[in-house]
Motif scaffolding. Structure first.
Motif, mmCIF file in Angstrom:
data_model
loop_
_atom_site.group_PDB
_atom_site.id
_atom_site.type_symbol
_atom_site.label_atom_id
_atom_site.label_comp_id
_atom_site.label_asym_id
_atom_site.label_seq_id
_atom_site.Cartn_x
_atom_site.Cartn_y
_atom_site.Cartn_z
ATOM 1 N N SER A 20 0.836 -1.156 -0.076
ATOM 2 C CA SER A 20 0.025 -0.062 -0.040
ATOM 3 C C SER A 20 0.893 1.259 -0.197
ATOM 4 C CB SER A 20 -1.118 -0.049 1.346
ATOM 5 O OG SER A 20 -1.703 -1.099 1.174
ATOM 6 N N TYR A 23 -0.929 4.574 -0.808
ATOM 7 C CA TYR A 23 -1.882 4.804 -0.135
ATOM 8 C C TYR A 23 -1.512 5.592 1.355
ATOM 9 C CZ TYR A 23 -6.389 4.915 2.490
ATOM 10 O OH TYR A 23 -7.488 5.262 3.142
ATOM 11 N N LYS A 28 -4.273 -0.064 3.026
ATOM 12 C CA LYS A 28 -5.635 0.353 2.507
ATOM 13 C C LYS A 28 -6.635 -0.735 2.608
ATOM 14 C CE LYS A 28 -4.105 -1.206 -2.116
ATOM 15 N NZ LYS A 28 -3.816 -0.660 -3.743
ATOM 16 N N ASP A 111 -8.186 -4.604 -3.500
ATOM 17 C CA ASP A 111 -8.420 -3.424 -3.595
ATOM 18 C C ASP A 111 -9.453 -2.812 -4.485
ATOM 19 O OD1 ASP A 111 -7.045 -3.276 -5.665
ATOM 20 O OD2 ASP A 111 -5.852 -1.584 -5.157
#
Length: 202
Positions: A20, A23, A28, A111
């Motif tokens: 991530s 992010y 995330k 995701d």
């Protein structure tokens, strides 16, 4: 001619090992949309249309946290020791776990919380309709998305993936079939602004 039993020969590999990096400081997949972690938004949709035996989750970063969120011992989960090296290693790890009876894999980034069950079913049905022999890409307007379904003849290529690269550049263009889908197939969560947009869409 394929029948409904073919769906059990298509493994869904959920990629949940990433760092991530884009992010920020948080994973995330643990962030919430409408009071539900992103990974659970996806899993709930998958479990509404697929049996747990059809799913395989590849973890890595914050493995124990992700396992606790999944909270379903019937779903097979494996740990990718090389997750820091990129997505290719997670795909490879998932392929190594497949039974010889598997005819295809649907590779799903974890995701993607707004993907619809309608599109998932549409993609799988097209793969089965083509005798599990073609590579199926979702397409929203002019943009290719995820998940992608690949036939068994690509398993050796997928198992050999390394680093932060998928298999798209290694696929024979004559094998690619596109299916028109909704925006959920091109919408993943990379940033906080993506998360807020997903909340609005949902």
């Amino acid at each position: 001619m394929s029948d409904k039993s073919d769906k059990f020969l298509i493994k869904k590999i959920i990629l949940a090992a990433g760092l991530s990096k884009r992010y920020g400081l948080k994973n995330k997949l643990t962030q919430h949309i409408n009071n539900k972690p992103i990974i659970n938004c996806l899993l709930d949709k998958l479990l509404s249309i697929y049996d747990t035996s059809e799913l395989l989750i590849v973890t890595g970063y914050e493995h124990e946290t992700i396992i606790n969120l999944i909270n379903n011992s019937d779903i097979e989960c494996i740990y990718n020791n090389d997750y820091k090296k990129g997505i290719g290693t997670s795909i490879s790890a998932g392929i190594r776990e497949l039974d010889k009876t598997i005819r295809g894999v649907m590779i799903i980034p974890a995701d993607m919380p707004i993907i619809s069950t309608k599109d998932l079913i549409k993609l799988q049905n097209k793969f089965i309709e083509l005798n599990c022999s073609k590579v199926i890409f979702p397409k929203y307007k002019s943009q290719f998305g995820n998940p992608v379904i690949l036939p068994k003849k690509y398993f050796n290529i997928l198992e050999g993936l390394k680093g932060d690269f998928g298999a798209k550049s290694l696929i024979n263009k004559t094998d690619i079939i596109t299916v028109n889908t909704d925006i959920g197939t091109i919408f993943d969560i990379d940033t906080v602004s993506n998360l807020k947009k997903a909340e609005n869409i949902l």
